[in-house]
Design a protein around this motif. Structure first.
Motif, PDB file in Angstrom:
ATOM      1  N   TYR A   1       0.944  -1.125  -0.016  1.00 43.83           N
ATOM      2  CA  TYR A   1       0.116   0.242   0.067  1.00 43.83           C
ATOM      3  C   TYR A   1       0.751   1.156  -0.124  1.00 43.83           C
ATOM      4  O   TYR A   1       1.843   1.174   0.487  1.00 43.83           O
ATOM      5  CB  TYR A   1      -0.896  -0.042   1.313  1.00 43.83           C
ATOM      6  CG  TYR A   1      -1.689  -1.179   1.278  1.00 43.83           C
ATOM      7  CD1 TYR A   1      -3.043  -1.459   0.480  1.00 43.83           C
ATOM      8  CD2 TYR A   1      -1.608  -2.004   2.281  1.00 43.83           C
ATOM      9  CE1 TYR A   1      -3.754  -2.336   0.625  1.00 43.83           C
ATOM     10  CE2 TYR A   1      -2.447  -3.201   2.362  1.00 43.83           C
ATOM     11  CZ  TYR A   1      -3.544  -3.264   1.478  1.00 43.83           C
ATOM     12  OH  TYR A   1      -4.307  -4.422   1.592  1.00 43.83           O
ATOM     13  N   ARG A   2       0.399   2.322  -0.650  1.00 46.73           N
ATOM     14  CA  ARG A   2       1.116   3.679  -0.415  1.00 46.73           C
ATOM     15  C   ARG A   2       0.006   4.558   0.025  1.00 46.73           C
ATOM     16  O   ARG A   2      -1.055   4.716  -0.498  1.00 46.73           O
ATOM     17  CB  ARG A   2       1.559   4.196  -2.047  1.00 46.73           C
ATOM     18  CG  ARG A   2       2.667   3.088  -2.398  1.00 46.73           C
ATOM     19  CD  ARG A   2       3.168   3.818  -3.756  1.00 46.73           C
ATOM     20  NE  ARG A   2       2.341   4.656  -4.491  1.00 46.73           N
ATOM     21  CZ  ARG A   2       1.807   4.296  -5.889  1.00 46.73           C
ATOM     22  NH1 ARG A   2       2.287   3.136  -6.200  1.00 46.73           N
ATOM     23  NH2 ARG A   2       0.894   4.891  -6.443  1.00 46.73           N
ATOM     24  N   ILE A   3       0.481   5.377   0.986  1.00 48.62           N
ATOM     25  CA  ILE A   3      -0.572   6.401   1.613  1.00 48.62           C
ATOM     26  C   ILE A   3       0.176   7.616   1.053  1.00 48.62           C
ATOM     27  O   ILE A   3       1.485   8.048   1.190  1.00 48.62           O
ATOM     28  CB  ILE A   3      -0.274   6.414   3.061  1.00 48.62           C
ATOM     29  CG1 ILE A   3      -0.926   4.938   3.645  1.00 48.62           C
ATOM     30  CG2 ILE A   3      -1.245   7.432   3.482  1.00 48.62           C
ATOM     31  CD1 ILE A   3      -0.532   4.580   4.965  1.00 48.62           C
ATOM     32  N   GLU A   4      -0.723   8.506   0.320  1.00 47.84           N
ATOM     33  CA  GLU A   4      -0.086   9.512  -0.276  1.00 47.84           C
ATOM     34  C   GLU A   4      -0.811  10.978   0.083  1.00 47.84           C
ATOM     35  O   GLU A   4      -1.796  10.958   0.429  1.00 47.84           O
ATOM     36  CB  GLU A   4      -0.248   9.464  -1.950  1.00 47.84           C
ATOM     37  CG  GLU A   4       0.542   8.648  -2.517  1.00 47.84           C
ATOM     38  CD  GLU A   4       0.667   8.453  -3.985  1.00 47.84           C
ATOM     39  OE1 GLU A   4      -0.144   9.177  -4.503  1.00 47.84           O
ATOM     40  OE2 GLU A   4       1.313   7.795  -4.623  1.00 47.84           O
ATOM     41  N   LYS A   5       0.172  12.072   0.341  1.00 46.22           N
ATOM     42  CA  LYS A   5      -0.475  13.407   0.639  1.00 46.22           C
ATOM     43  C   LYS A   5      -0.082  14.328  -0.489  1.00 46.22           C
ATOM     44  O   LYS A   5       1.136  14.355  -0.471  1.00 46.22           O
ATOM     45  CB  LYS A   5       0.331  14.071   1.971  1.00 46.22           C
ATOM     46  CG  LYS A   5      -0.215  15.262   2.115  1.00 46.22           C
ATOM     47  CD  LYS A   5       0.555  15.735   3.502  1.00 46.22           C
ATOM     48  CE  LYS A   5       0.273  17.233   3.884  1.00 46.22           C
ATOM     49  NZ  LYS A   5       1.269  17.648   4.845  1.00 46.22           N
ATOM     50  N   THR A   6      -0.900  14.800  -1.271  1.00 43.72           N
ATOM     51  CA  THR A   6      -0.721  15.698  -2.301  1.00 43.72           C
ATOM     52  C   THR A   6      -1.537  16.834  -1.892  1.00 43.72           C
ATOM     53  O   THR A   6      -2.770  17.098  -2.336  1.00 43.72           O
ATOM     54  CB  THR A   6      -1.401  15.002  -3.704  1.00 43.72           C
ATOM     55  OG1 THR A   6      -0.970  13.677  -3.822  1.00 43.72           O
ATOM     56  CG2 THR A   6      -1.059  15.696  -4.956  1.00 43.72           C
ATOM     57  N   PRO A   7      -1.056  18.124  -1.388  1.00 40.70           N
ATOM     58  CA  PRO A   7      -1.579  19.000  -1.159  1.00 40.70           C
ATOM     59  C   PRO A   7      -2.384  19.897  -2.420  1.00 40.70           C
ATOM     60  O   PRO A   7      -3.403  20.564  -2.066  1.00 40.70           O
ATOM     61  CB  PRO A   7      -0.422  20.195  -0.636  1.00 40.70           C
ATOM     62  CG  PRO A   7       0.601  19.370  -0.054  1.00 40.70           C
ATOM     63  CD  PRO A   7       0.421  17.929  -1.020  1.00 40.70           C
TER      64      PRO A   7
ATOM     65  N   GLY B   1      -1.865   0.109  -7.931  1.00 41.56           N
ATOM     66  CA  GLY B   1      -1.635   1.708  -8.408  1.00 41.56           C
ATOM     67  C   GLY B   1      -3.294   2.016  -8.165  1.00 41.56           C
ATOM     68  O   GLY B   1      -3.475   3.279  -8.360  1.00 41.56           O
ATOM     69  N   GLN B   2      -4.216   1.145  -7.795  1.00 39.66           N
ATOM     70  CA  GLN B   2      -5.619   1.581  -7.802  1.00 39.66           C
ATOM     71  C   GLN B   2      -5.837   2.368  -6.405  1.00 39.66           C
ATOM     72  O   GLN B   2      -5.520   1.920  -5.409  1.00 39.66           O
ATOM     73  CB  GLN B   2      -6.340   0.038  -7.740  1.00 39.66           C
ATOM     74  CG  GLN B   2      -7.859   0.564  -7.593  1.00 39.66           C
ATOM     75  CD  GLN B   2      -9.017  -0.925  -7.678  1.00 39.66           C
ATOM     76  OE1 GLN B   2      -8.151  -1.937  -7.528  1.00 39.66           O
ATOM     77  NE2 GLN B   2      -9.950  -0.565  -8.050  1.00 39.66           N
ATOM     78  N   ILE B   3      -6.682   3.308  -6.564  1.00 37.58           N
ATOM     79  CA  ILE B   3      -7.237   4.150  -5.463  1.00 37.58           C
ATOM     80  C   ILE B   3      -8.069   3.440  -4.706  1.00 37.58           C
ATOM     81  O   ILE B   3      -9.006   3.260  -5.086  1.00 37.58           O
ATOM     82  CB  ILE B   3      -7.416   5.605  -5.814  1.00 37.58           C
ATOM     83  CG1 ILE B   3      -6.192   6.479  -6.664  1.00 37.58           C
ATOM     84  CG2 ILE B   3      -7.815   6.306  -4.664  1.00 37.58           C
ATOM     85  CD1 ILE B   3      -6.774   7.539  -7.324  1.00 37.58           C
ATOM     86  N   LEU B   4      -7.675   3.130  -3.389  1.00 35.57           N
ATOM     87  CA  LEU B   4      -8.795   2.396  -2.446  1.00 35.57           C
ATOM     88  C   LEU B   4      -9.561   3.443  -1.693  1.00 35.57           C
ATOM     89  O   LEU B   4     -10.680   3.103  -1.571  1.00 35.57           O
ATOM     90  CB  LEU B   4      -7.709   1.592  -1.517  1.00 35.57           C
ATOM     91  CG  LEU B   4      -6.865   0.371  -2.047  1.00 35.57           C
ATOM     92  CD1 LEU B   4      -6.300  -0.230  -1.188  1.00 35.57           C
ATOM     93  CD2 LEU B   4      -7.964  -0.468  -3.135  1.00 35.57           C
TER      94      LEU B   4
END
Length: 115
Positions: A68-74, A90-93
């Protein structure tokens, strides 16, 4: 004689500062990480701080692709929400503005029926 400020004004073409998780965001993420490690689900993590986003990647083993990837994109704060959890492919959960709400999709992995 005039004294000038030694710090120059930032240039317009200068690169923006990198995005990072703040202390409270890291506390929430590492709390979940600790529970998943105790459950035997996760074993390693990595953090990347880029210009556009900050990424917390979770691994089952160190030599694999992230689970899993936890991303922060302001930049997405006012549109879709600045936090997102992405799966291995790469699917957004889950995506949203509140980190705790977004991470609930991963906490469901801890809940198992007792047989």
């Amino acid at each position: 004689m005039t004294v000038q400020d030694p710090t120059p004004f930032p240039r317009r073409d200068a690169a923006p500062p990198q995005v990072a998780f703040d202390r409270t965001e890291l506390g929430v993420i590492l709390s979940l990480y600790g529970r998943m490690v105790a459950a035997g689900e996760w074993r390693d993590y990595a953090m990347s701080f880029l210009r556009e986003k900050a990424v917390f990647s979770v691994f089952r083993r160190a030599a694999e692709n992230p689970l899993y990837r936890i991303e922060k994109t302001p930049a997405l704060r006012n549109r879709q929400g600045q936090y997102a959890v992405l799966g291995m492919d790469g699917q957004i959960l889950k995506r949203g503005t509140d980190l705790r709400t977004v991470l609930r999709v991963l906490e469901r992995k801890l809940i198992r029926p007792i047989e």
